[in-house]
Scaffold this motif. Sequence first.
Motif, PDB file in Angstrom:
ATOM      1  N   ALA A 208       0.827  -1.202   0.000  1.00  0.00           N
ATOM      2  CA  ALA A 208       0.000   0.000   0.000  1.00  0.00           C
ATOM      3  C   ALA A 208       0.864   1.255   0.000  1.00  0.00           C
ATOM      4  CB  ALA A 208      -0.938  -0.013   1.203  1.00  0.00           C
ATOM      5  N   ARG A 209       1.922   1.245   0.797  1.00  0.00           N
ATOM      6  CA  ARG A 209       2.804   2.414   0.834  1.00  0.00           C
ATOM      7  C   ARG A 209       3.497   2.631  -0.506  1.00  0.00           C
ATOM      8  NH1 ARG A 209       3.850   0.286   6.020  1.00  0.00           N
ATOM      9  NH2 ARG A 209       5.761  -0.741   5.294  1.00  0.00           N
ATOM     10  N   LEU A 210       3.969   1.556  -1.103  1.00  0.00           N
ATOM     11  CA  LEU A 210       4.674   1.676  -2.381  1.00  0.00           C
ATOM     12  C   LEU A 210       3.739   2.121  -3.503  1.00  0.00           C
ATOM     13  CD1 LEU A 210       7.076  -1.410  -2.520  1.00  0.00           C
ATOM     14  CD2 LEU A 210       7.733   0.985  -2.572  1.00  0.00           C
ATOM     15  N   LEU A 211       2.537   1.598  -3.518  1.00  0.00           N
ATOM     16  CA  LEU A 211       1.608   1.875  -4.614  1.00  0.00           C
ATOM     17  C   LEU A 211       0.870   3.192  -4.429  1.00  0.00           C
ATOM     18  CD1 LEU A 211       0.157  -1.727  -5.054  1.00  0.00           C
ATOM     19  CD2 LEU A 211       1.973  -0.630  -6.385  1.00  0.00           C
ATOM     20  N   GLY A 212       0.917   3.740  -3.222  1.00  0.00           N
ATOM     21  CA  GLY A 212       0.282   5.025  -2.987  1.00  0.00           C
ATOM     22  C   GLY A 212      -1.219   4.963  -2.910  1.00  0.00           C
ATOM     23  N   THR A 213      -1.778   3.829  -2.520  1.00  0.00           N
ATOM     24  CA  THR A 213      -3.229   3.684  -2.421  1.00  0.00           C
ATOM     25  C   THR A 213      -3.560   2.539  -1.482  1.00  0.00           C
ATOM     26  OG1 THR A 213      -5.271   3.375  -3.678  1.00  0.00           O
ATOM     27  CG2 THR A 213      -3.365   2.100  -4.382  1.00  0.00           C
ATOM     28  N   HIS A 214      -4.764   2.535  -0.992  1.00  0.00           N
ATOM     29  CA  HIS A 214      -5.234   1.410  -0.195  1.00  0.00           C
ATOM     30  C   HIS A 214      -5.299   0.168  -1.079  1.00  0.00           C
ATOM     31  CE1 HIS A 214      -7.664  -1.078   2.427  1.00  0.00           C
ATOM     32  NE2 HIS A 214      -8.524  -1.248   1.426  1.00  0.00           N
ATOM     33  N   VAL A 215      -4.864  -0.962  -0.560  1.00  0.00           N
ATOM     34  CA  VAL A 215      -4.967  -2.221  -1.289  1.00  0.00           C
ATOM     35  C   VAL A 215      -5.689  -3.236  -0.413  1.00  0.00           C
ATOM     36  CG1 VAL A 215      -2.833  -1.770  -2.562  1.00  0.00           C
ATOM     37  CG2 VAL A 215      -2.748  -3.153  -0.473  1.00  0.00           C
ATOM     38  N   GLN A 216      -6.199  -4.284  -1.038  1.00  0.00           N
ATOM     39  CA  GLN A 216      -6.927  -5.323  -0.308  1.00  0.00           C
ATOM     40  C   GLN A 216      -6.406  -6.689  -0.713  1.00  0.00           C
ATOM     41  OE1 GLN A 216     -11.135  -5.414  -1.034  1.00  0.00           O
ATOM     42  NE2 GLN A 216     -11.547  -6.949   0.546  1.00  0.00           N
ATOM     43  N   ARG A 217      -5.978  -7.462   0.273  1.00  0.00           N
ATOM     44  CA  ARG A 217      -5.503  -8.821   0.008  1.00  0.00           C
ATOM     45  C   ARG A 217      -6.703  -9.736  -0.124  1.00  0.00           C
ATOM     46  NH1 ARG A 217      -0.482 -11.321   0.788  1.00  0.00           N
ATOM     47  NH2 ARG A 217       0.291  -9.371  -0.047  1.00  0.00           N
ATOM     48  N   LEU A 218      -6.884 -10.328  -1.305  1.00  0.00           N
ATOM     49  CA  LEU A 218      -8.045 -11.171  -1.589  1.00  0.00           C
ATOM     50  C   LEU A 218      -7.781 -12.651  -1.324  1.00  0.00           C
ATOM     51  CD1 LEU A 218      -9.191  -9.553  -4.974  1.00  0.00           C
ATOM     52  CD2 LEU A 218      -9.951  -8.992  -2.647  1.00  0.00           C
ATOM     53  N   ALA A 219      -6.561 -13.087  -1.517  1.00  0.00           N
ATOM     54  CA  ALA A 219      -6.240 -14.505  -1.364  1.00  0.00           C
ATOM     55  C   ALA A 219      -4.761 -14.638  -1.047  1.00  0.00           C
ATOM     56  CB  ALA A 219      -6.576 -15.275  -2.646  1.00  0.00           C
ATOM     57  N   THR A 220      -4.416 -15.724  -0.383  1.00  0.00           N
ATOM     58  CA  THR A 220      -3.005 -15.992  -0.086  1.00  0.00           C
ATOM     59  C   THR A 220      -2.724 -17.485  -0.249  1.00  0.00           C
ATOM     60  OG1 THR A 220      -3.330 -16.376   2.290  1.00  0.00           O
ATOM     61  CG2 THR A 220      -2.895 -14.101   1.599  1.00  0.00           C
ATOM     62  N   ILE A 221      -1.530 -17.779  -0.687  1.00  0.00           N
ATOM     63  CA  ILE A 221      -1.083 -19.166  -0.776  1.00  0.00           C
ATOM     64  C   ILE A 221      -1.042 -19.788   0.617  1.00  0.00           C
ATOM     65  CG2 ILE A 221       0.879 -20.637  -1.401  1.00  0.00           C
ATOM     66  CD1 ILE A 221       1.525 -18.604  -3.623  1.00  0.00           C
ATOM     67  N   ALA A 222      -0.707 -18.971   1.615  1.00  0.00           N
ATOM     68  CA  ALA A 222      -0.622 -19.467   2.990  1.00  0.00           C
ATOM     69  C   ALA A 222      -1.952 -20.003   3.480  1.00  0.00           C
ATOM     70  CB  ALA A 222      -0.123 -18.354   3.912  1.00  0.00           C
ATOM     71  N   ARG A 223      -3.075 -19.475   2.952  1.00  0.00           N
ATOM     72  CA  ARG A 223      -4.408 -19.953   3.347  1.00  0.00           C
ATOM     73  C   ARG A 223      -4.915 -21.065   2.426  1.00  0.00           C
ATOM     74  NH1 ARG A 223      -6.251 -14.215   4.050  1.00  0.00           N
ATOM     75  NH2 ARG A 223      -7.355 -14.527   2.084  1.00  0.00           N
ATOM     76  N   GLY A 224      -4.083 -21.496   1.505  1.00  0.00           N
ATOM     77  CA  GLY A 224      -4.468 -22.576   0.616  1.00  0.00           C
ATOM     78  C   GLY A 224      -4.952 -22.141  -0.746  1.00  0.00           C
ATOM     79  N   ASP A 225      -4.885 -20.842  -1.064  1.00  0.00           N
ATOM     80  CA  ASP A 225      -5.311 -20.366  -2.375  1.00  0.00           C
ATOM     81  C   ASP A 225      -4.220 -20.625  -3.411  1.00  0.00           C
ATOM     82  OD1 ASP A 225      -7.844 -19.160  -1.492  1.00  0.00           O
ATOM     83  OD2 ASP A 225      -6.550 -17.756  -0.405  1.00  0.00           O
ATOM     84  N   ALA A 226      -4.593 -20.516  -4.681  1.00  0.00           N
ATOM     85  CA  ALA A 226      -3.646 -20.818  -5.757  1.00  0.00           C
ATOM     86  C   ALA A 226      -2.577 -19.749  -5.897  1.00  0.00           C
ATOM     87  CB  ALA A 226      -4.399 -20.974  -7.081  1.00  0.00           C
ATOM     88  N   ALA A 227      -2.868 -18.523  -5.475  1.00  0.00           N
ATOM     89  CA  ALA A 227      -1.917 -17.421  -5.592  1.00  0.00           C
ATOM     90  C   ALA A 227      -2.227 -16.395  -4.515  1.00  0.00           C
ATOM     91  CB  ALA A 227      -1.999 -16.776  -6.975  1.00  0.00           C
ATOM     92  N   CYS A 228      -1.253 -15.558  -4.216  1.00  0.00           N
ATOM     93  CA  CYS A 228      -1.493 -14.405  -3.345  1.00  0.00           C
ATOM     94  C   CYS A 228      -1.997 -13.275  -4.239  1.00  0.00           C
ATOM     95  CB  CYS A 228      -0.216 -13.982  -2.639  1.00  0.00           C
ATOM     96  SG  CYS A 228       0.463 -15.234  -1.532  1.00  0.00           S
ATOM     97  N   THR A 229      -3.225 -12.851  -4.039  1.00  0.00           N
ATOM     98  CA  THR A 229      -3.855 -11.863  -4.917  1.00  0.00           C
ATOM     99  C   THR A 229      -4.183 -10.608  -4.127  1.00  0.00           C
ATOM    100  OG1 THR A 229      -4.851 -13.664  -6.189  1.00  0.00           O
ATOM    101  CG2 THR A 229      -5.736 -11.445  -6.533  1.00  0.00           C
ATOM    102  N   THR A 230      -3.699  -9.474  -4.638  1.00  0.00           N
ATOM    103  CA  THR A 230      -3.913  -8.188  -3.985  1.00  0.00           C
ATOM    104  C   THR A 230      -4.650  -7.262  -4.946  1.00  0.00           C
ATOM    105  OG1 THR A 230      -1.835  -8.472  -2.762  1.00  0.00           O
ATOM    106  CG2 THR A 230      -2.799  -6.255  -2.810  1.00  0.00           C
ATOM    107  N   HIS A 231      -5.775  -6.720  -4.508  1.00  0.00           N
ATOM    108  CA  HIS A 231      -6.556  -5.793  -5.331  1.00  0.00           C
ATOM    109  C   HIS A 231      -6.000  -4.383  -5.158  1.00  0.00           C
ATOM    110  CE1 HIS A 231      -9.907  -3.969  -7.432  1.00  0.00           C
ATOM    111  NE2 HIS A 231     -10.053  -3.127  -6.419  1.00  0.00           N
TER     112      HIS A 231
END
Length: 250
Positions: A208-231
């Motif tokens: 979020a700091r690098l991109l200069g906007t609020h971001v939302q983590r939708l999925a993570t490999i750590a939780r068993g998802d196929a990829a870590c996905t950030t909106h």
Amino acid sequence: MKKQDSFDQHGGAQPPAAGAVPVQVTAEGRTRSEVARLLLEQGPMSAVAVAEQLGISPTAVRRHLDVLLADNEAETREAPRRGPRGRGRPAKLFLLTEQGRARFGHAYDDLAVAAVRFLAEHAGEDAVRAFAERRVAALVEPYQEAVTREGEPASRAGALAAALTREGYAASTRQVGAGEQLCQHHCPVAHVAAVFPQLCEAETEAFARLLGTHVQRLATIARGDAACTTHVPIDQMGIEARTPDGGTTA
């Protein structure tokens, strides 16, 4: 030549991942596994010594060794000479490389989880959080200038994906609706993050700091998802611009 199989920590062929098409392990693959395991346990060894141990011809052993060499899973060194120097080339010994040893598995993930758990028990959750923040800072800081010089969050997301890919995260971006999705298809610390989600939380905040906007983590490999996905939202109306150091601008 294509690899025939892979090995688990006990030397057997690993089962295919969920959803993957099963690959039949051939006799060639099993023999190559035996050659590799012998190098792991007794190397450096000559091709003749490997052949004697496995009860197969030196020619067959050399064929498997050539594949291991081509795949950077084995390397050679000259055998030490004993007695007067004779004619001909010195004997060649074979041993596994770090890549070859990795085929048999490591306990690094378990060690990392144990270390962070020890930190949590003896220094508290704040120490785990500080560790997570320092780790992600070390990951992204070398690329801060390359990311933040891009004007829009979508462009910054692309630059961040390129940086993460260089660090082994196999990242990419794609536009979805009124936003960009930053996808990390590999996570080197997923096993640890499954136990300590502070790693994922610190990473999301750094993005979020690098991109200069609020971001939302939708999925993570750590939780068993196929990829870590950030909106990453690309509609800037009503979004407060952030500076790379975590502050805000009007």
